[in-house]
Design a protein around this motif. Structure first.
Motif, PDB file in Angstrom:
ATOM      1  N   GLY A 151       0.805  -1.210   0.000  1.00 44.10           N
ATOM      2  CA  GLY A 151       0.000   0.000   0.000  1.00 44.10           C
ATOM      3  C   GLY A 151       0.839   1.261   0.000  1.00 44.10           C
ATOM      4  O   GLY A 151       0.496   2.247  -0.661  1.00 44.10           O
ATOM      5  N   THR A 152       1.964   1.255   0.725  1.00 40.08           N
ATOM      6  CA  THR A 152       2.815   2.441   0.780  1.00 40.08           C
ATOM      7  C   THR A 152       3.455   2.727  -0.560  1.00 40.08           C
ATOM      8  O   THR A 152       3.504   3.879  -1.019  1.00 40.08           O
ATOM      9  CB  THR A 152       3.893   2.259   1.863  1.00 40.08           C
ATOM     10  OG1 THR A 152       3.259   2.062   3.131  1.00 40.08           O
ATOM     11  CG2 THR A 152       4.788   3.471   1.939  1.00 40.08           C
TER      12      THR A 152
ATOM     13  N   ALA B 252       2.397   1.662  -3.471  1.00 37.87           N
ATOM     14  CA  ALA B 252       1.389   1.858  -4.514  1.00 37.87           C
ATOM     15  C   ALA B 252       0.689   3.199  -4.394  1.00 37.87           C
ATOM     16  O   ALA B 252       0.012   3.627  -5.336  1.00 37.87           O
ATOM     17  CB  ALA B 252       0.356   0.728  -4.462  1.00 37.87           C
ATOM     18  N   ALA B 253       0.827   3.880  -3.264  1.00 37.40           N
ATOM     19  CA  ALA B 253       0.203   5.197  -3.104  1.00 37.40           C
ATOM     20  C   ALA B 253       0.950   6.204  -3.972  1.00 37.40           C
ATOM     21  O   ALA B 253       2.123   6.486  -3.727  1.00 37.40           O
ATOM     22  CB  ALA B 253       0.239   5.616  -1.634  1.00 37.40           C
ATOM     23  N   GLY B 254       0.272   6.732  -4.966  1.00 39.78           N
ATOM     24  CA  GLY B 254       0.945   7.582  -5.943  1.00 39.78           C
ATOM     25  C   GLY B 254       0.706   9.064  -5.795  1.00 39.78           C
ATOM     26  O   GLY B 254       1.214   9.856  -6.588  1.00 39.78           O
TER      27      GLY B 254
ATOM     28  N   GLY C 175      -2.410   9.996  -0.744  1.00 33.43           N
ATOM     29  CA  GLY C 175      -2.190   8.587  -0.434  1.00 33.43           C
ATOM     30  C   GLY C 175      -1.061   8.389   0.552  1.00 33.43           C
ATOM     31  O   GLY C 175      -1.152   7.564   1.480  1.00 33.43           O
TER      32      GLY C 175
ATOM     33  N   ALA D 266      -1.002   6.775   4.275  1.00 29.27           N
ATOM     34  CA  ALA D 266       0.005   5.790   4.693  1.00 29.27           C
ATOM     35  C   ALA D 266       0.718   6.249   5.957  1.00 29.27           C
ATOM     36  O   ALA D 266       0.997   5.443   6.856  1.00 29.27           O
ATOM     37  CB  ALA D 266       1.004   5.556   3.567  1.00 29.27           C
TER      38      ALA D 266
ATOM     39  N   ARG E  24       8.421   6.981   1.298  1.00 30.95           N
ATOM     40  CA  ARG E  24       7.943   5.603   1.245  1.00 30.95           C
ATOM     41  C   ARG E  24       8.892   4.664   1.994  1.00 30.95           C
ATOM     42  O   ARG E  24       8.459   3.778   2.739  1.00 30.95           O
ATOM     43  CB  ARG E  24       7.784   5.159  -0.206  1.00 30.95           C
ATOM     44  CG  ARG E  24       6.635   5.824  -0.947  1.00 30.95           C
ATOM     45  CD  ARG E  24       6.447   5.193  -2.311  1.00 30.95           C
ATOM     46  NE  ARG E  24       5.305   5.754  -3.006  1.00 30.95           N
ATOM     47  CZ  ARG E  24       5.359   6.757  -3.875  1.00 30.95           C
ATOM     48  NH1 ARG E  24       6.550   7.302  -4.170  1.00 30.95           N
ATOM     49  NH2 ARG E  24       4.271   7.216  -4.459  1.00 30.95           N
TER      50      ARG E  24
ATOM     51  N   ALA F 295      -5.096   0.204   3.289  1.00 28.05           N
ATOM     52  CA  ALA F 295      -4.262   0.161   2.089  1.00 28.05           C
ATOM     53  C   ALA F 295      -5.065   0.494   0.846  1.00 28.05           C
ATOM     54  O   ALA F 295      -4.579   1.181  -0.059  1.00 28.05           O
ATOM     55  CB  ALA F 295      -3.615  -1.217   1.955  1.00 28.05           C
ATOM     56  N   GLY F 296      -6.327   0.022   0.785  1.00 28.21           N
ATOM     57  CA  GLY F 296      -7.161   0.343  -0.360  1.00 28.21           C
ATOM     58  C   GLY F 296      -7.434   1.834  -0.469  1.00 28.21           C
ATOM     59  O   GLY F 296      -7.418   2.410  -1.574  1.00 28.21           O
TER      60      GLY F 296
ATOM     61  N   VAL G 271      -4.231   3.600  -1.746  1.00 27.47           N
ATOM     62  CA  VAL G 271      -4.009   3.400  -3.182  1.00 27.47           C
ATOM     63  C   VAL G 271      -5.042   4.139  -4.002  1.00 27.47           C
ATOM     64  O   VAL G 271      -4.734   4.753  -5.045  1.00 27.47           O
ATOM     65  CB  VAL G 271      -4.012   1.895  -3.516  1.00 27.47           C
ATOM     66  CG1 VAL G 271      -3.917   1.673  -5.015  1.00 27.47           C
ATOM     67  CG2 VAL G 271      -2.870   1.180  -2.801  1.00 27.47           C
TER      68      VAL G 271
END
Length: 252
Positions: free
Chosen positions: A35-36, A38-40, A44, A48, A108, A246-247, A250
């Motif tokens: 999740g970390t 993938a957070a863009g 996000g 995180a 991250r 996490a969802g 993201v």
């Protein structure tokens, strides 16, 4: 000899993180890592970061421990930021986009290190080995040595604080003999620290030989027997909250 603070070393306690099943914590660590990275977006990463704050509070891990865990990689992280921010081709200068991109990567990495430290400080190495063996049990059907992998991970985690203590013991002994490890130029300091590294390597090999002999004497065959029962409702609730968090990170 003063006691050395090892970031991430297991600390007994009764916190919420201590009471979670090691399998649930391993899955949560995997979810947090994915999740970390993938957070863009900044939002996000903010979500995180909120998850890291919750993990630190639940495990009673201080932010100072996270900073100590990042200290060995501080030079590499700073060089990474500078290499992405400085433009040498065309018009030399600073790139705002490169600086933002490298800063996001550093954030991250810091978040993942914080999650890993909150996990390792609340889970003893034998429990980590049991959790790995239980989660990887299906792979044994295709010939993967699950027990050996879990035991190797447990031994490696156990040797980290032992190595730090050994370094401090040898350093104090060499300083008592008159060695000046923090004086002079770079080459002199490197030669001085050679008096620490050589006995350290010899001592670690001796410990490894003793451990191998002890495992052979106990007829260790590589099998890992995990005495873990089914997950409790609290573990399932923690997994659901972690997946939801996490969802959101993201999706944003």
């Amino acid at each position: 000899m003063r006691k050395v603070l090892v970031p991430g070393a297991y600390a007994p306690g009764s916190t919420l993180m201590h009471r979670l099943d090691p399998r649930a914590k391993l899955v949560l660590l995997l979810i947090a890592t994915v999740g970390t990275f993938a957070a863009g977006t900044p939002w996000g990463l903010l979500v995180a970061g909120a998850g890291l704050v919750a993990a630190l509070v639940a495990s009673r891990t201080s932010p100072q421990t996270v900073l100590l865990g990042l200290r060995p990689a501080a030079v590499v992280l700073c060089l990474s930021v500078l290499s992405n921010a400085v433009v040498l081709v065309g018009q030399p200068g600073l790139s705002t986009a490169g600086l933002a991109r490298s800063a996001a990567v550093v954030c991250r990495i810091a978040l993942v290190v914080g999650f890993a430290l909150s996990f390792s400080s609340t889970t003893p190495p034998p429990a980590i080995a049991d959790g790995l063996a239980s989660l990887m049990a299906p792979l044994s059907r295709v010939g993967v040595p699950v027990g050996a992998i879990a035991m190797s991970a447990s031994v490696a985690l156990r040797f980290i604080p032992l190595t730090v203590e050994e370094v401090e013991r040898i350093r104090c002994a060499q300083r008592a003999r008159g060695a000046r490890l923090d004086e002079g130029g770079v080459l002199r300091r490197l030669r001085g620290w050679g008096q620490v590294l050589v006995p350290l390597v010899v001592g670690l090999f001796r410990r490894a030989d003793e451990l191998a002999d002890a495992m052979c004497d106990r007829c260790y065959t590589g099998e890992q027997t995990a005495l873990l029962g089914p997950l409790a409702p609290g573990d399932w609730a923690a997994l659901a909250l972690g997946a939801l968090w996490a969802g959101v990170a993201v999706a944003l």
